[in-house]
Design an enzyme around this catalytic site. Structure first.
Site, mmCIF file in Angstrom:
data_model
loop_
_atom_site.group_PDB
_atom_site.id
_atom_site.type_symbol
_atom_site.label_atom_id
_atom_site.label_comp_id
_atom_site.label_asym_id
_atom_site.label_seq_id
_atom_site.Cartn_x
_atom_site.Cartn_y
_atom_site.Cartn_z
ATOM 1 N NE ARG A 227 -3.813 -0.007 2.170
ATOM 2 C CZ ARG A 227 -4.006 -1.013 2.583
ATOM 3 N NH1 ARG A 227 -3.210 -1.355 4.014
ATOM 4 N NH2 ARG A 227 -5.079 -1.960 2.524
ATOM 5 C CE LYS B 101 0.376 2.440 -7.910
ATOM 6 N NZ LYS B 101 1.597 2.933 -8.110
ATOM 7 C CG ASP C 241 9.561 7.445 -6.023
ATOM 8 O OD1 ASP C 241 10.194 7.733 -5.246
ATOM 9 O OD2 ASP C 241 8.426 6.610 -5.699
#
Length: 486
Positions: free
Chosen positions: A16, A37, A131
């Site tokens: 999560r 997702k 990221d």
């Protein structure tokens, strides 16, 4: 507890995060288990956030590189946005670092090389990941690494940032300095993050130890780049310079690509001054276990190590400097050849000795020797060229099956060799994006042969998987690339 989401039967929660959750689900349309997702339910009504999700999904779906998790489909079901992705059985690097500690330098380099391939493929498509971090790098059971969560990526040529909703696109521990101001952001922000990941793989610690957002931002903007050898003295010293350049405050001072950083890291392992004389790595028992986790991860990179050692050898004081900039090309000066001699001291000068006396000869001359006929040099035939490669999948100490690729005719094969109710699948992927598979559903008879009909040129790799009904049990991990169309 299982529940239904459109055609997906959700089996459980995988992770999560800020954008939503990742679920393990069975796709009833395509008979496969996937990673699903879902966008967080309370965010789905935000039109700007929904627009970002669709753009990111489209950007990620365009990528076709083996180290990028494939996106099967994306869209909206019952008012919720979703991504259908390939499920990887393994663990993320962040969890593995917490479990096993820092990695051996060769293992760290092998991992970084794989991630760099994914980032360079994204750069070629105009995509910036934004990221890159250990928890977004998955390592399969066979040691193959995947870069995931391109869901926060964006097209580099897109001017809209879509950040007014207040969500942080990226993780502060690994974010490049230009991310905190109005400076342009391109693929070199991912190079910075990859250098941060390399530092953590080598030392077991994040580059900066700030506990608040403000302290981390200040560290990335103003603090000196950390030196990995200060935390781990047994590291090859060139890694200090690689981290310095990879995490340079100015993007112009960094490596030009993730692949360039990875090549410098590989060269650091082969440099003649990579390890001080007499120094031995002092890795703990926990670090030593990384060899089992990443078994086979650096096989392809190791093949190219010798070539890297002579490709653009950046010289500093007569030594190879993998982190330095390439030198300016200059014409080579010609000189007389230098004879190679052994390093033995010259004998001291002595008085001149009389020449040795010739031994007395007999009156009868020695018999004449027959002339020696010169023979043609023996022609050694070249070894047979390998055109077929096979891998065996083992589970609980027992071989369960074999998969092969035959480059003559481009055939895949799968052979279930153990009557246990499970079955074998051989998956393939080419370097130009085409995939294939071959299945043997019964442990009876000969191998199942499947023709792949590939291009006349290119390369292919494969992995062999063991399945129990509709659940993948284990896999061999991907092989290196082999030539096709022979």
């Amino acid at each position: 507890m299982m529940w239904q989401f459109g055609p997906y039967r959700v089996e459980g929660l995988i992770a999560r995060g800020g954008m939503g959750e990742i679920l393990r689900a069975y796709d009833t349309r395509h008979d496969r288990v996937v990673a699903l997702k879902l966008l967080a339910e309370h965010l789905a009504a935000d039109s700007e956030f929904r627009e970002r999700f669709k753009r990111e999904a489209h950007a990620a779906a365009r990528l076709n590189e083996p180290h990028v998790i494939p996106i099967h489909s994306y869209g909206e079901i019952d008012g919720r946005l979703y991504l259908d992705m390939r499920l990887v059985e393994g663990s993320d690097v962040g969890s593995l670092l917490a479990r096993y500690g820092p990695m051996a330098p060769a293992d760290a380099v092998g991992l970084i090389e794989q991630v760099a391939q994914a980032l360079d493929a994204a750069r070629d498509q105009g995509v910036v990941h934004r990221d890159v971090k250990p928890s977004n790098i998955l390592v399969g059971n066979g040691g193959f690494a995947y870069l995931v969560d391109f869901g926060i990526a964006h097209l580099a040529r897109t001017s809209a940032t879509l950040t007014s909703t207040g969500f942080t696109i990226g993780t502060l521990d690994y974010m490049a300095p230009e991310r905190f101001d109005d400076a342009p952001v391109d693929h070199r922000a991912d190079v910075y993050s990859l250098a941060c990941v390399l530092y953590q793989c080598l030392t077991g610690a994040k580059p900066f130890a700030g506990e608040t957002a403000a302290s981390l931002i200040n560290a990335h903007l103003n603090h000196p780049v950390p030196v990995p050898s200060a935390a781990r003295p047994d590291l090859p010293p060139h890694f200090d310079r690689i981290i310095q350049r990879g995490m340079a405050k100015s993007s112009d001072a960094r490596f030009g690509s993730a692949g360039e950083l990875a090549r410098a890291a590989r060269l650091a392992l082969t440099s003649p001054i990579a390890m001080p004389a007499g120094a031995e790595p002092r890795g703990s028992g926990r670090a030593a276990r990384w060899g089992f986790v990443l078994a086979g991860a650096g096989a392809v990179a190791a093949i190219g190590a010798a070539a890297l050692a002579v490709t653009q050898p950046w010289q500093i004081a007569g030594q190879v400097d993998p982190a330095g900039p390439p030198p300016t090309a200059e014409p080579l000066a010609t000189s007389a050849p230098v004879e190679q001699t052994s390093a033995r001291p010259a004998p001291p000068p002595t008085e001149q000795q009389p020449p040795p006396q010739e031994p007395p000869t007999s009156a009868t001359p020695p018999p004449a020797q027959p002339p020696v006929e010169e023979s043609e040099p023996e022609v050694v035939p070249p070894p047979n060229k390998q055109t077929k490669w096979c891998r065996a999948v083992v589970f609980e100490g027992v071989q369960r099956g074999v998969g092969c690729f035959d480059a003559v005719g481009d055939h895949l094969s799968a052979h279930d060799t153990h009557a246990d109710g499970m079955w074998i699948r051989t998956d393939s992927a080419t370097d130009y994006g085409r995939t294939g598979e071959c299945k043997d559903l019964k442990a009876e008879g000969p191998p199942v042969d499947c023709q792949t009909n590939m291009r006349e040129t290119g390369r292919l790799r494969f992995q062999v998987e063991l399945w129990d009904a509709k659940k993948r049990v284990t896999e061999t991990g991907w092989t290196e690339y082999f030539p096709i169309g022979q």
